[in-house]
Scaffold this active site. Sequence first.
Site, PDB file in Angstrom:
ATOM      1  N   ASP A 148      56.940  36.979  24.893  1.00 46.99           N
ATOM      2  CA  ASP A 148      57.058  35.547  25.205  1.00 46.99           C
ATOM      3  C   ASP A 148      58.536  35.182  25.247  1.00 46.99           C
ATOM      4  O   ASP A 148      59.242  35.319  24.242  1.00 46.99           O
ATOM      5  CB  ASP A 148      56.339  34.754  24.097  1.00 46.99           C
ATOM      6  CG  ASP A 148      56.411  33.253  24.291  1.00 46.99           C
ATOM      7  OD1 ASP A 148      55.600  32.554  23.660  1.00 46.99           O
ATOM      8  OD2 ASP A 148      57.283  32.784  25.053  1.00 46.99           O
ATOM      9  N   ILE A 149      59.009  34.729  26.389  1.00 57.06           N
ATOM     10  CA  ILE A 149      60.455  34.440  26.549  1.00 57.06           C
ATOM     11  C   ILE A 149      60.906  33.345  25.582  1.00 57.06           C
ATOM     12  O   ILE A 149      62.076  33.319  25.179  1.00 57.06           O
ATOM     13  CB  ILE A 149      60.787  34.075  28.010  1.00 57.06           C
ATOM     14  CG1 ILE A 149      62.300  34.237  28.277  1.00 57.06           C
ATOM     15  CG2 ILE A 149      60.293  32.679  28.392  1.00 57.06           C
ATOM     16  CD1 ILE A 149      62.681  34.222  29.740  1.00 57.06           C
ATOM     17  N   ASP A 171      57.571  27.327  32.226  1.00 52.77           N
ATOM     18  CA  ASP A 171      58.072  25.941  32.158  1.00 52.77           C
ATOM     19  C   ASP A 171      57.400  25.209  31.002  1.00 52.77           C
ATOM     20  O   ASP A 171      58.052  24.593  30.149  1.00 52.77           O
ATOM     21  CB  ASP A 171      57.754  25.261  33.498  1.00 52.77           C
ATOM     22  CG  ASP A 171      58.658  24.074  33.794  1.00 52.77           C
ATOM     23  OD1 ASP A 171      58.463  23.440  34.844  1.00 52.77           O
ATOM     24  OD2 ASP A 171      59.560  23.765  32.970  1.00 52.77           O
ATOM     25  N   SER A 182      58.708  33.288  39.998  1.00 54.37           N
ATOM     26  CA  SER A 182      57.807  33.129  41.149  1.00 54.37           C
ATOM     27  C   SER A 182      56.565  34.001  41.112  1.00 54.37           C
ATOM     28  O   SER A 182      55.748  33.938  42.044  1.00 54.37           O
ATOM     29  CB  SER A 182      58.539  33.390  42.482  1.00 54.37           C
ATOM     30  OG  SER A 182      59.353  32.284  42.808  1.00 54.37           O
ATOM     31  N   THR A 183      56.378  34.821  40.082  1.00 58.76           N
ATOM     32  CA  THR A 183      55.236  35.758  40.088  1.00 58.76           C
ATOM     33  C   THR A 183      53.982  35.178  39.442  1.00 58.76           C
ATOM     34  O   THR A 183      52.975  35.875  39.290  1.00 58.76           O
ATOM     35  CB  THR A 183      55.601  37.062  39.343  1.00 58.76           C
ATOM     36  OG1 THR A 183      55.908  36.741  37.972  1.00 58.76           O
ATOM     37  CG2 THR A 183      56.779  37.750  39.988  1.00 58.76           C
ATOM     38  N   GLY A 184      54.013  33.927  39.046  1.00 58.55           N
ATOM     39  CA  GLY A 184      52.823  33.289  38.455  1.00 58.55           C
ATOM     40  C   GLY A 184      52.223  32.296  39.430  1.00 58.55           C
ATOM     41  O   GLY A 184      51.683  32.682  40.487  1.00 58.55           O
ATOM     42  N   TYR A 192      53.521  30.597  41.580  1.00 57.66           N
ATOM     43  CA  TYR A 192      54.076  30.702  42.948  1.00 57.66           C
ATOM     44  C   TYR A 192      53.651  31.985  43.662  1.00 57.66           C
ATOM     45  O   TYR A 192      54.048  32.235  44.792  1.00 57.66           O
ATOM     46  CB  TYR A 192      55.601  30.538  42.912  1.00 57.66           C
ATOM     47  CG  TYR A 192      56.062  29.104  42.638  1.00 57.66           C
ATOM     48  CD1 TYR A 192      55.139  28.056  42.572  1.00 57.66           C
ATOM     49  CD2 TYR A 192      57.402  28.796  42.439  1.00 57.66           C
ATOM     50  CE1 TYR A 192      55.538  26.754  42.309  1.00 57.66           C
ATOM     51  CE2 TYR A 192      57.825  27.488  42.182  1.00 57.66           C
ATOM     52  CZ  TYR A 192      56.879  26.479  42.125  1.00 57.66           C
ATOM     53  OH  TYR A 192      57.282  25.192  41.876  1.00 57.66           O
TER      54      TYR A 192
HETATM   55  N1  APR Z   1      57.187  34.220  28.565  1.00 63.14           N
HETATM   56  C1  APR Z   1      57.481  35.113  29.562  1.00 63.14           C
HETATM   57  N2  APR Z   1      56.844  35.128  30.752  1.00 63.14           N
HETATM   58  C2  APR Z   1      55.859  34.213  30.936  1.00 63.14           C
HETATM   59  C3  APR Z   1      55.494  33.252  29.959  1.00 63.14           C
HETATM   60  C4  APR Z   1      56.203  33.285  28.733  1.00 63.14           C
HETATM   61  N3  APR Z   1      55.944  32.417  27.733  1.00 63.14           N
HETATM   62  N4  APR Z   1      54.479  32.481  30.470  1.00 63.14           N
HETATM   63  C5  APR Z   1      54.221  32.947  31.698  1.00 63.14           C
HETATM   64  N5  APR Z   1      55.034  33.998  31.993  1.00 63.14           N
HETATM   65  C6  APR Z   1      55.091  34.819  33.207  1.00 63.14           C
HETATM   66  C7  APR Z   1      53.912  34.765  34.138  1.00 63.14           C
HETATM   67  O1  APR Z   1      52.924  35.687  33.717  1.00 63.14           O
HETATM   68  C8  APR Z   1      54.556  35.178  35.455  1.00 63.14           C
HETATM   69  O2  APR Z   1      54.635  36.586  35.549  1.00 63.14           O
HETATM   70  O3  APR Z   1      56.181  34.296  33.980  1.00 63.14           O
HETATM   71  C9  APR Z   1      55.984  34.635  35.353  1.00 63.14           C
HETATM   72  C10 APR Z   1      56.248  33.364  36.183  1.00 63.14           C
HETATM   73  O4  APR Z   1      55.096  32.561  36.160  1.00 63.14           O
HETATM   74  P1  APR Z   1      55.161  30.937  36.159  1.00 63.14           P
HETATM   75  O5  APR Z   1      55.606  30.469  34.838  1.00 63.14           O
HETATM   76  O6  APR Z   1      53.843  30.486  36.695  1.00 63.14           O
HETATM   77  O7  APR Z   1      56.341  30.581  37.186  1.00 63.14           O
HETATM   78  P2  APR Z   1      56.379  30.585  38.787  1.00 63.14           P
HETATM   79  O8  APR Z   1      55.427  31.567  39.365  1.00 63.14           O
HETATM   80  O9  APR Z   1      57.823  30.691  39.110  1.00 63.14           O
HETATM   81  O10 APR Z   1      55.828  29.138  39.175  1.00 63.14           O
HETATM   82  C11 APR Z   1      56.603  28.013  38.824  1.00 63.14           C
HETATM   83  O11 APR Z   1      54.792  26.987  37.715  1.00 63.14           O
HETATM   84  O12 APR Z   1      54.804  26.343  35.529  1.00 63.14           O
HETATM   85  C12 APR Z   1      54.953  25.892  36.801  1.00 63.14           C
HETATM   86  O13 APR Z   1      56.478  24.059  36.591  1.00 63.14           O
HETATM   87  C13 APR Z   1      56.338  25.377  37.047  1.00 63.14           C
HETATM   88  O14 APR Z   1      55.763  24.461  39.158  1.00 63.14           O
HETATM   89  C14 APR Z   1      56.433  25.523  38.534  1.00 63.14           C
HETATM   90  C15 APR Z   1      55.689  26.824  38.805  1.00 63.14           C
END
Ligand code: APR
Length: 169
Positions: A10-11, A34, A122-124, A126
């Site tokens: 967890d970051i 976020d 962007s891997t979640g 997005y």
């Molecule tokens: N620590 C590390 N990595 C995490 C955590 C965490 N606590 N939570 C999620 N991740 C991973 C996800 O599994 C994914 O691989 O971070 C990566 C990015 O995922 P997202 O957080 O969904 O970000 P992204 O794909 O860039 O989408 C951004 O999502 O949360 C909203 O407000 C944000 O609208 C924006 C969009």
Amino acid sequence: MTAITLVQGDITLQTADAIVNAANSSLLGGSGVDGAIHRRGGPAILEECRRLRASQYGKGLPTGQAVATTAGDLDARWVIHTVGPVYQVSGGDPTLLASCYRESLRVADALGARTVAFPAISTGVYRWPMEDAARIAVQTVRAAETEVEEVRFVLFDERAYTAFAAQLP
Ligand code: APR
């Protein structure tokens, strides 16, 4: 020479000079990284984001750009917010995703940050394919001219960790 390290976890639990947030253009929070950063970092982060929106980012933070705020209660000095591209919108063009990493390092250098923790931008939500995102991330960090001594990719699950590990020698 910047060292690239990988951690699975967890970051928001990392200790670093700067922790990078996978934000959206509003800078007003969301889910995923976020949501976790604002939850654990506390209201000070959002208060500063609101001030940014009321001043130089009136229209929001554009995709591919980065801006720093306090890290609030996180074990870091700054959060660097960057807005990744949505895969469907970008059609897989790597330019803006690479820019997230490059611009975050540029902001880190301006702050004097020496250790920077990145999520897999962007891997979640997005929906950028993990392997391609890992290639873009590692190639961009390797090519960056930066004073940052450690870039730590903090991967939330085994799939992400494996994809990033495949990009390292
Ligand atoms: N620590 C590390 N990595 C995490 C955590 C965490 N606590 N939570 C999620 N991740 C991973 C996800 O599994 C994914 O691989 O971070 C990566 C990015 O995922 P997202 O957080 O969904 O970000 P992204 O794909 O860039 O989408 C951004 O999502 O949360 C909203 O407000 C944000 O609208 C924006 C969009």
